[in-house]
Design an enzyme around this catalytic site. Structure first.
Site, mmCIF file in Angstrom:
data_model
loop_
_atom_site.group_PDB
_atom_site.id
_atom_site.type_symbol
_atom_site.label_atom_id
_atom_site.label_comp_id
_atom_site.label_asym_id
_atom_site.label_seq_id
_atom_site.Cartn_x
_atom_site.Cartn_y
_atom_site.Cartn_z
ATOM 1 N N GLY A 72 25.646 17.782 20.209
ATOM 2 C CA GLY A 72 25.980 17.544 21.607
ATOM 3 C C GLY A 72 25.835 16.094 22.006
ATOM 4 O O GLY A 72 25.098 15.325 21.363
ATOM 5 N N GLY A 100 22.083 11.405 16.558
ATOM 6 C CA GLY A 100 20.973 11.799 15.701
ATOM 7 C C GLY A 100 19.684 12.137 16.427
ATOM 8 O O GLY A 100 18.621 12.140 15.815
ATOM 9 N N SER A 144 26.611 7.922 20.374
ATOM 10 C CA SER A 144 27.151 9.172 19.854
ATOM 11 C C SER A 144 28.441 8.981 19.062
ATOM 12 O O SER A 144 29.314 8.197 19.441
ATOM 13 C CB SER A 144 27.428 10.093 21.037
ATOM 14 O OG SER A 144 28.331 11.084 20.654
ATOM 15 N N SER A 145 28.570 9.770 17.984
ATOM 16 C CA SER A 145 29.773 9.667 17.141
ATOM 17 C C SER A 145 31.020 10.136 17.882
ATOM 18 O O SER A 145 32.135 9.830 17.461
ATOM 19 C CB SER A 145 29.579 10.493 15.876
ATOM 20 O OG SER A 145 29.333 11.839 16.225
ATOM 21 N N GLU A 146 30.844 10.910 18.970
ATOM 22 C CA GLU A 146 32.011 11.372 19.737
ATOM 23 C C GLU A 146 32.271 10.481 20.948
ATOM 24 O O GLU A 146 32.890 10.902 21.921
ATOM 25 C CB GLU A 146 31.829 12.829 20.176
ATOM 26 C CG GLU A 146 31.793 13.839 19.059
ATOM 27 C CD GLU A 146 33.079 13.941 18.241
ATOM 28 O OE1 GLU A 146 34.001 13.128 18.451
ATOM 29 O OE2 GLU A 146 33.135 14.824 17.366
ATOM 30 N N HIS A 151 29.733 17.036 25.869
ATOM 31 C CA HIS A 151 30.317 17.730 24.712
ATOM 32 C C HIS A 151 29.221 18.567 24.083
ATOM 33 O O HIS A 151 28.106 18.084 23.895
ATOM 34 C CB HIS A 151 30.860 16.707 23.710
ATOM 35 C CG HIS A 151 31.140 17.297 22.366
ATOM 36 N ND1 HIS A 151 31.988 18.372 22.191
ATOM 37 C CD2 HIS A 151 30.667 16.988 21.128
ATOM 38 C CE1 HIS A 151 32.024 18.685 20.914
ATOM 39 N NE2 HIS A 151 31.234 17.870 20.242
ATOM 40 N N HIS A 176 28.250 22.279 21.392
ATOM 41 C CA HIS A 176 28.655 23.356 20.486
ATOM 42 C C HIS A 176 28.011 24.647 20.984
ATOM 43 O O HIS A 176 27.470 25.423 20.189
ATOM 44 C CB HIS A 176 28.223 23.067 19.054
ATOM 45 C CG HIS A 176 28.729 21.773 18.506
ATOM 46 N ND1 HIS A 176 28.189 21.162 17.403
ATOM 47 C CD2 HIS A 176 29.738 20.964 18.915
ATOM 48 C CE1 HIS A 176 28.840 20.027 17.162
ATOM 49 N NE2 HIS A 176 29.787 19.882 18.071
ATOM 50 N N HIS A 179 35.458 23.829 17.017
ATOM 51 C CA HIS A 179 34.503 22.750 17.202
ATOM 52 C C HIS A 179 33.540 23.008 18.376
ATOM 53 O O HIS A 179 32.351 23.180 18.150
ATOM 54 C CB HIS A 179 35.272 21.426 17.379
ATOM 55 C CG HIS A 179 34.392 20.235 17.480
ATOM 56 N ND1 HIS A 179 34.839 18.945 17.361
ATOM 57 C CD2 HIS A 179 33.067 20.121 17.707
ATOM 58 C CE1 HIS A 179 33.831 18.105 17.494
ATOM 59 N NE2 HIS A 179 32.746 18.791 17.706
HETATM 60 ZN ZN ZN Z 1 30.854 18.146 18.233
#
Ligand code: ZN
Length: 227
Positions: free
Chosen positions: A35, A52, A80-82, A101, A103, A165
């Site tokens: 998230g 992370g 964040s990677s997103e 975001h 899951h 996703h």
């Molecule tokens: Zn995700």
């Protein structure tokens, strides 16, 4: 050199992101470091959670600051990677102040069917979430996902499912983006339960016309399905 943003606003928003993250974590929406959460700091800067880190144990002074115009990191480490998804939403929708975001399990379960969510089932979901687009699957953490999300966004989108996703919800505050995530998860739980029962009565066309008129005239909310 001083920071290119007001530190008191950074602290306030950072603390609010921590509270929202903890509420997501308590509800089981974020396993591990799943998230990410962001909020608009000013016209060209956003705060976003670092990668992370458990959403249940974040520090308000650990938030990253990104510039919308060139995606540059102006404060913090390992955003964040997103982040590209968040940046794409803020660029497309100037009314949006916060993006989440997740899951969340029921929403992600339905998103893994690859089917669009059935609509016209529950009046409050129609009023508060409206049409929920299903964004086609692309590899996470890439510019492709940001482009797919931007392509599915309309001026009225409040919540989206990302195929195979998870979810994206947005709002005019962190509280609103979280409330929409909770509503989306509850709606997906309802739809999954109905799928188990094996039948569902959807609202008729006339009932939907009445409901969307109420949404527009009483609640003052536009909907993709209202002319
Ligand atoms: Zn995700």
């Amino acid at each position: 050199m001083g920071l290119p943003f007001p530190i008191d606003l950074y602290d306030t928003l950072g603390a609010e992101i921590c509270r929202v993250g903890e509420r997501m974590w308590r509800q089981g929406f974020c396993a591990g470091s799943d998230g990410n959460i962001s909020a608009r700091l000013d016209a060209d800067l956003i705060l976003i959670t670092p990668s992370g880190v458990s959403k249940g144990e974040m520090r308000s002074d650990g938030m990253c600051v990104l510039r919308l115009s060139d995606a540059a990191l102006v404060h913090g480490q390992s955003p964040s990677s997103e982040r590209a998804v968040h940046l794409a939403v803020y660029k497309a929708r100037h009314d949006v102040e916060a993006v989440i975001h997740s899951h969340a399990p029921k929403s992600t379960a339905w998103a893994c069917t690859g089917d669009p969510l059935p609509d016209a089932l529950h009046p409050e979901a129609e009023l508060l979430l409206g049409r929920i687009p299903l964004v086609p699957y692309v590899t996470p953490g890439t510019g492709l996902l940001a482009r797919a999300v931007a392509a599915a966004l309309t001026p009225n989108t409040a919540a989206m499912l990302l195929a195979n996703h998870g979810t994206v919800t947005l709002g005019d505050s962190l509280e609103s983006a979280l409330a929409r995530l909770e509503m989306l998860e509850a709606y997906c739980r309802l739809v999954i339960e109905l799928s188990r029962i094996g039948r569902m009565r959807r609202l008729s066309e006339a009932e939907m016309v009445d409901l969307l008129a109420l949404k527009r005239d009483v609640w003052g909310l536009a909907d993709d399905r209202t002319p």
